[in-house]
Design an enzyme around this catalytic site. Structure first.
Site, PDB file in Angstrom:
ATOM      1  N   ARG A  57       0.803  -0.958  -0.067  1.00  0.00           N
ATOM      2  CA  ARG A  57       0.031  -0.057  -0.016  1.00  0.00           C
ATOM      3  C   ARG A  57       0.872   1.218   0.002  1.00  0.00           C
ATOM      4  O   ARG A  57       2.036   0.998   0.106  1.00  0.00           O
ATOM      5  CB  ARG A  57      -0.988   0.261   1.015  1.00  0.00           C
ATOM      6  CG  ARG A  57      -0.621  -0.585   2.393  1.00  0.00           C
ATOM      7  CD  ARG A  57       0.401   0.118   3.126  1.00  0.00           C
ATOM      8  NE  ARG A  57       0.095   1.795   3.334  1.00  0.00           N
ATOM      9  CZ  ARG A  57       1.268   2.269   3.916  1.00  0.00           C
ATOM     10  NH1 ARG A  57       2.519   1.896   3.885  1.00  0.00           N
ATOM     11  NH2 ARG A  57       0.890   3.576   4.169  1.00  0.00           N
ATOM     12  N   GLY A  58       0.267   2.251  -0.090  1.00  0.00           N
ATOM     13  CA  GLY A  58       0.893   3.542  -0.253  1.00  0.00           C
ATOM     14  C   GLY A  58       1.005   3.819  -1.862  1.00  0.00           C
ATOM     15  O   GLY A  58       1.706   3.024  -2.618  1.00  0.00           O
ATOM     16  N   ALA A  59       0.677   4.976  -2.312  1.00  0.00           N
ATOM     17  CA  ALA A  59       0.493   5.304  -3.828  1.00  0.00           C
ATOM     18  C   ALA A  59       1.762   5.019  -4.551  1.00  0.00           C
ATOM     19  O   ALA A  59       1.678   4.187  -5.480  1.00  0.00           O
ATOM     20  CB  ALA A  59       0.056   6.568  -3.943  1.00  0.00           C
ATOM     21  N   GLN A 209      -1.651   3.132  11.010  1.00  0.00           N
ATOM     22  CA  GLN A 209      -0.595   3.033  10.141  1.00  0.00           C
ATOM     23  C   GLN A 209       0.543   3.619  10.955  1.00  0.00           C
ATOM     24  O   GLN A 209       1.906   3.092  10.583  1.00  0.00           O
ATOM     25  CB  GLN A 209      -0.870   3.706   8.821  1.00  0.00           C
ATOM     26  CG  GLN A 209      -1.863   3.492   7.825  1.00  0.00           C
ATOM     27  CD  GLN A 209      -3.227   3.847   8.128  1.00  0.00           C
ATOM     28  OE1 GLN A 209      -3.132   4.449   9.079  1.00  0.00           O
ATOM     29  NE2 GLN A 209      -3.964   4.007   7.142  1.00  0.00           N
ATOM     30  N   ASP A 250      -1.371  13.655   0.368  1.00  0.00           N
ATOM     31  CA  ASP A 250      -1.867  12.828  -0.765  1.00  0.00           C
ATOM     32  C   ASP A 250      -2.358  14.048  -1.922  1.00  0.00           C
ATOM     33  O   ASP A 250      -2.394  13.252  -2.997  1.00  0.00           O
ATOM     34  CB  ASP A 250      -3.492  12.194  -0.251  1.00  0.00           C
ATOM     35  CG  ASP A 250      -3.085  11.074   0.789  1.00  0.00           C
ATOM     36  OD1 ASP A 250      -2.901  11.269   1.831  1.00  0.00           O
ATOM     37  OD2 ASP A 250      -2.851   9.979   0.095  1.00  0.00           O
ATOM     38  N   ASN A 260      -4.177  15.430   3.597  1.00  0.00           N
ATOM     39  CA  ASN A 260      -3.332  14.428   3.941  1.00  0.00           C
ATOM     40  C   ASN A 260      -4.332  13.271   5.145  1.00  0.00           C
ATOM     41  O   ASN A 260      -5.377  13.527   5.208  1.00  0.00           O
ATOM     42  CB  ASN A 260      -1.882  14.742   4.596  1.00  0.00           C
ATOM     43  CG  ASN A 260      -1.028  13.442   5.064  1.00  0.00           C
ATOM     44  OD1 ASN A 260      -0.885  12.844   4.059  1.00  0.00           O
ATOM     45  ND2 ASN A 260      -0.468  13.541   6.383  1.00  0.00           N
ATOM     46  N   LYS A 261      -3.887  12.344   5.440  1.00  0.00           N
ATOM     47  CA  LYS A 261      -4.477  11.439   6.504  1.00  0.00           C
ATOM     48  C   LYS A 261      -5.191  12.098   7.494  1.00  0.00           C
ATOM     49  O   LYS A 261      -4.596  13.352   8.096  1.00  0.00           O
ATOM     50  CB  LYS A 261      -3.418  10.573   6.907  1.00  0.00           C
ATOM     51  CG  LYS A 261      -4.150   9.367   7.925  1.00  0.00           C
ATOM     52  CD  LYS A 261      -5.022   8.364   7.294  1.00  0.00           C
ATOM     53  CE  LYS A 261      -4.362   7.694   6.142  1.00  0.00           C
ATOM     54  NZ  LYS A 261      -5.145   7.203   5.062  1.00  0.00           N
TER      55      LYS A 261
END
Lengths: 367, 367
Positions: A57-59, A209, A250, A260-261
């Site tokens: 995961r993680g773009a 995370q 993001d 962002n998150k």
């Protein structure tokens, strides 16, 4: 081929094993932090499954994994004609694209692989050369990603002095990229420069995370890390323990507003109150010049179960509503600087963001 | 005996069933929110176990439960001589006091019961009258607690207008008191006054009192409640959804600095940024005039496992440090008002806190 990128972070999230034919090796992130297990992926179906299950995961990391997924799909297909191989490439890319329908980097990497294959085909190359070319392109995507991380790490490390304690939120580290991460890259670089640092990691509810991934990769690298719940960041800042905050992003609007998150905005407000610098680390591909400010960024709302049943048992009464936005927006006036692979934007605003994007060739016009 | 206190909150955390001999009925809070189970406690050992296991928690609720625990210990002991009964009372109180060694309200309630017994004994009452008197005193402790909640609810409800959406942190509700709570009392009262309100509840890591307890009791009362993770409060406030914040307190310094569950300070900073009133609801017994300001309040640090293994499985890598302060301090300049059973202190500071404490007779001197 250039020399392999030196990586002061010991974590290799995505790797290609052998030459051709070879296979892809992933850290199985669903097992972290309980177990460090590697997943050897030998075919396209296996890569789709790994991406779908969030084993990777993680773009940026998904983009690299998908590119290697294309190689898994075409290697050993030398007996096909070049035209047949390109048709097969289309099918492989479509299969991989269906793994996670909202991951932009997935589509970007697959498009780059497909176009590269078409360009090689148009030059009249044979199937063997086509396959070699696609493998080289996947390696290039990986190498460029790692190189961007390294450059962000170098710029960011200039802001870290010996003895500093840093705070981060979520995981914008090696586990999210094909290199040493975005927000965590300056930490690995500072450490490699011989600076002593310590890190506080917000656990980052709902999906943890920070606790599961950031704490794991920093401790693997020997960087002292302390996990706190998200609600403790205010206390830790008020105790004067934090010298700087580093987070990823993001999406960044043209005026420097940072998506962002979820929880990042809260950390920014707290850092501002305590006069602690708040740094955002993100490659230029994160910038969205089409979006004037943060109010134009759509915020994904995710399933209630992530909050209500996040740990295998229900913690919210049945029938009670849950609100679960995955991201928030930090207004640019709370951002001390944005660190990119092309340099740092201090006190970002529209003019300063545009200036960097022009200098880097992302926006048209004179810098 | 005065009329029973009208309670617009349908949750009865502690109740005495029957007259004498009778028993105590508790909501088994360890089973919430999955199951609503009542626990009938018939003897002192059962009450010690209930308090120790957190079947009943929240300082005021523990005090009431302990007082009824004393009644369980003395009822049916009419054949003892008064002197023997008072010696027995001492032993019962000592046994109950050992249940949770740091709960101040537990000691306060037990001391009040013991002194009341001694006072009745000194007046030459027989054993039957002594037992009746102790039962009446336990009921008085319960009634006074419920009455304080009702008065805080009335003062607080004046600040709630029809249609408001409120935010709260942790659980300062009926489940923490012998009445309808502190921070949640204004909500129950506003609702009983016919006002339509909605509530956002921070889940409140690490122990999730917001998700498990606040969401449960508000939904039992038919008040619409939405659970968010602690990191989402900033997003919800920035979306303009919140009209006021209500929280409880564990200790308030002489200058109005408020110690409360970890994460409260973060909510106060966010409320301040968004110009949303931040109200603290607490009885006068919460004030500590001996402590000049919040820096003098010791902050309990709790076991790492609450953060690292809070949900029955490990979420933080083995060997990684955890910091787990149970409380934080909100400086008085972030507090819009403190609501007590003796009225409201607007923009609290040392002079205003002292004025209310003098008026209520808690501090010596002229108001």
């Amino acid at each position: 081929m250039s020399a392999p990128v030196a990586n002061p972070c010991p974590v290799e999230t995505v790797a290609w094993v052998g030459k051709l034919p070879g296979h892809c090796r992933l850290i199985e992130q669903t097992r972290l932090p309980l177990e460090t297990v590697f997943l050897d992926v030998h075919d396209v179906a296996g890569m789709v499954d790994a991406i779908y299950r969030l084993a990777v995961r993680g773009a940026p990391a998904i983009g690299v994994a998908a590119a290697y997924g294309v190689v898994l799909g075409v290697q050993g297909e030398e007996r096909r004609s070049p035209a047949d191989l390109l048709t097969h490439l289309e099918k492989v890319c479509a299969t991989l694209a269906a793994a996670r329908p909202t991951a932009v980097n997935l589509f970007w990497a697959l498009q780059r692989m497909r176009r590269h294959g078409e360009a090689l085909g148009a030059r009249g190359l044979g199937s063997k050369a086509l396959i070699d070319g696609l493998y080289a392109e996947a390696c290039a995507i990986h190498r460029e990603d790692a190189d961007q991380c390294r450059r962000m790490g170098a710029f960011g490390a200039e802001l870290i002095r010996d003895g500093m304690t840093l705070l981060t939120h979520c995981n914008a580290g090696a586990l999210a990229t094909g290199g040493m991460g975005t927000a965590l890259a300056p930490m690995y670089t500072a450490r490699a420069q011989g600076k002593t640092i310590a890190v506080f990691a917000d656990e980052t509810r709902p999906l943890l995370q920070g606790a599961r991934l950031t704490a794991w990769e920093l401790s693997q690298a020997g960087i002292p890390v302390t996990v706190i719940t998200d609600g403790m960041a205010g206390r830790v800042l008020s105790e004067g323990r934090i010298d700087a905050v580093f987070v990823g992003s993001d999406r960044i609007a043209r005026n420097g507003d940072v998506c962002n998150k979820i929880g990042t905005y809260t950390v920014a407000v707290l850092a501002n109150r305590h006069k602690v610098p708040f740094y955002v680390v993100a490659p230029l591909s994160t910038f969205d010049p089409e979006t004037a400010d943060g109010s134009g960024i759509p915020i994904e709302e995710r399933p209630a179960a992530e909050v209500a049943e996040g740990f295998g048992r229900r913690t919210v009464p049945a029938g009670v509503k849950v609100y679960n936005p995955a991201f928030d927006v930090t207004p640019h006036e709370l951002v001390t600087a944005i660190i990119t692979e092309h340099g740092t934007i201090d006190r970002p605003d529209t003019a300063r963001v545009e200036a960097l994007l022009r200098r880097a060739g992302v926006l048209a016009g004179v810098a």
